[in-house]
Motif scaffolding. Structure first.
Motif, PDB file in Angstrom:
ATOM      1  N   GLN A 140       0.982  -1.312  -0.601  1.00  0.00           N
ATOM      2  CA  GLN A 140       0.069  -0.008   0.261  1.00  0.00           C
ATOM      3  C   GLN A 140       1.136   1.182  -0.110  1.00  0.00           C
ATOM      4  OE1 GLN A 140      -2.609   0.064   3.288  1.00  0.00           O
ATOM      5  NE2 GLN A 140      -4.267   1.033   2.421  1.00  0.00           N
ATOM      6  N   SER A 141       0.615   2.850  -1.238  1.00  0.00           N
ATOM      7  CA  SER A 141       1.479   3.640  -0.456  1.00  0.00           C
ATOM      8  C   SER A 141       1.054   3.876   0.514  1.00  0.00           C
ATOM      9  CB  SER A 141       0.610   4.491  -1.943  1.00  0.00           C
ATOM     10  OG  SER A 141      -0.838   4.596  -1.380  1.00  0.00           O
ATOM     11  N   VAL A 142       2.096   5.009   0.939  1.00  0.00           N
ATOM     12  CA  VAL A 142       2.169   5.913   2.180  1.00  0.00           C
ATOM     13  C   VAL A 142       0.672   6.462   2.473  1.00  0.00           C
ATOM     14  CG1 VAL A 142       3.150   7.451   3.396  1.00  0.00           C
ATOM     15  CG2 VAL A 142       4.619   5.903   2.333  1.00  0.00           C
ATOM     16  N   ASP A 143       0.223   7.470   1.262  1.00  0.00           N
ATOM     17  CA  ASP A 143      -0.603   7.809   1.450  1.00  0.00           C
ATOM     18  C   ASP A 143      -2.288   6.732   1.518  1.00  0.00           C
ATOM     19  OD1 ASP A 143      -1.242   6.945  -1.240  1.00  0.00           O
ATOM     20  OD2 ASP A 143      -1.455   8.992  -2.081  1.00  0.00           O
ATOM     21  N   GLU A 144      -2.170   5.628   1.740  1.00  0.00           N
ATOM     22  CA  GLU A 144      -2.900   4.595   1.589  1.00  0.00           C
ATOM     23  C   GLU A 144      -3.955   4.926   0.536  1.00  0.00           C
ATOM     24  OE1 GLU A 144      -4.673   4.867   5.381  1.00  0.00           O
ATOM     25  OE2 GLU A 144      -3.185   4.265   6.492  1.00  0.00           O
ATOM     26  N   ARG A 145      -4.415   5.460  -0.318  1.00  0.00           N
ATOM     27  CA  ARG A 145      -4.505   5.604  -1.794  1.00  0.00           C
ATOM     28  C   ARG A 145      -5.456   4.358  -2.743  1.00  0.00           C
ATOM     29  NH1 ARG A 145      -5.819  11.426  -4.145  1.00  0.00           N
ATOM     30  NH2 ARG A 145      -6.338   9.688  -5.496  1.00  0.00           N
ATOM     31  N   ASN A 146      -3.385   4.221  -2.938  1.00  0.00           N
ATOM     32  CA  ASN A 146      -3.029   2.726  -3.543  1.00  0.00           C
ATOM     33  C   ASN A 146      -3.030   1.716  -2.734  1.00  0.00           C
ATOM     34  OD1 ASN A 146      -3.733   4.753  -5.977  1.00  0.00           O
ATOM     35  ND2 ASN A 146      -1.524   6.263  -4.862  1.00  0.00           N
ATOM     36  N   ALA A 147      -3.155   0.850  -3.741  1.00  0.00           N
ATOM     37  CA  ALA A 147      -2.586  -0.889  -3.522  1.00  0.00           C
ATOM     38  C   ALA A 147      -2.642  -1.332  -3.906  1.00  0.00           C
ATOM     39  CB  ALA A 147      -3.761  -0.919  -2.326  1.00  0.00           C
ATOM     40  N   ASN A 152      -2.515  -6.046  -4.778  1.00  0.00           N
ATOM     41  CA  ASN A 152      -1.560  -7.100  -4.147  1.00  0.00           C
ATOM     42  C   ASN A 152      -1.376  -8.432  -5.225  1.00  0.00           C
ATOM     43  OD1 ASN A 152      -2.815  -9.354  -1.951  1.00  0.00           O
ATOM     44  ND2 ASN A 152      -4.436 -10.250  -2.963  1.00  0.00           N
TER      45      ASN A 152
END
Length: 65
Positions: free
Chosen positions: A4-11, A13
Motif C-alpha cells: 500500500q502507498s504511504v497515503d493509503e490511496r493506492n494498493a 495485492n
C-alpha cells in the motif's frame, strides 16, 4: 503480498502461484488492476514485481502537465 502507498490511496495485492502465474489485483490512481501474467522463473517474477512497485510509486507523483 499486500503493498500500500504511504497515503493509503493506492494498493496492490500480489499472489505468486507455483503453477507459473501471478495474480495482480489493485487500485492505482483510481484505476482497478486485474492482471495474471505467466512467469517461468524467479527472475521473471522479479521483473513483474519491479514493474508493479514502479507503477505504485509513480502513482503518488504529481503529473508533469
Amino acid at each position: 503480498m499486500f503493498i500500500q502507498s504511504v497515503d493509503e490511496r493506492n494498493a496492490v495485492n500480489i499472489v505468486l502461484y507455483r503453477g507459473g502465474w501471478v495474480d495482480l489485483d489493485g487500485l492505482v490512481n483510481d484505476v482497478i488492476l486485474a492482471e495474471c501474467p505467466k512467469i517461468a522463473s524467479a527472475k521473471e517474477f522479479g521483473v513483474v514485481l519491479d514493474a508493479v512497485i514502479a507503477r505504485l510509486l509513480d502513482s503518488g507523483r504529481p503529473s508533469a502537465n
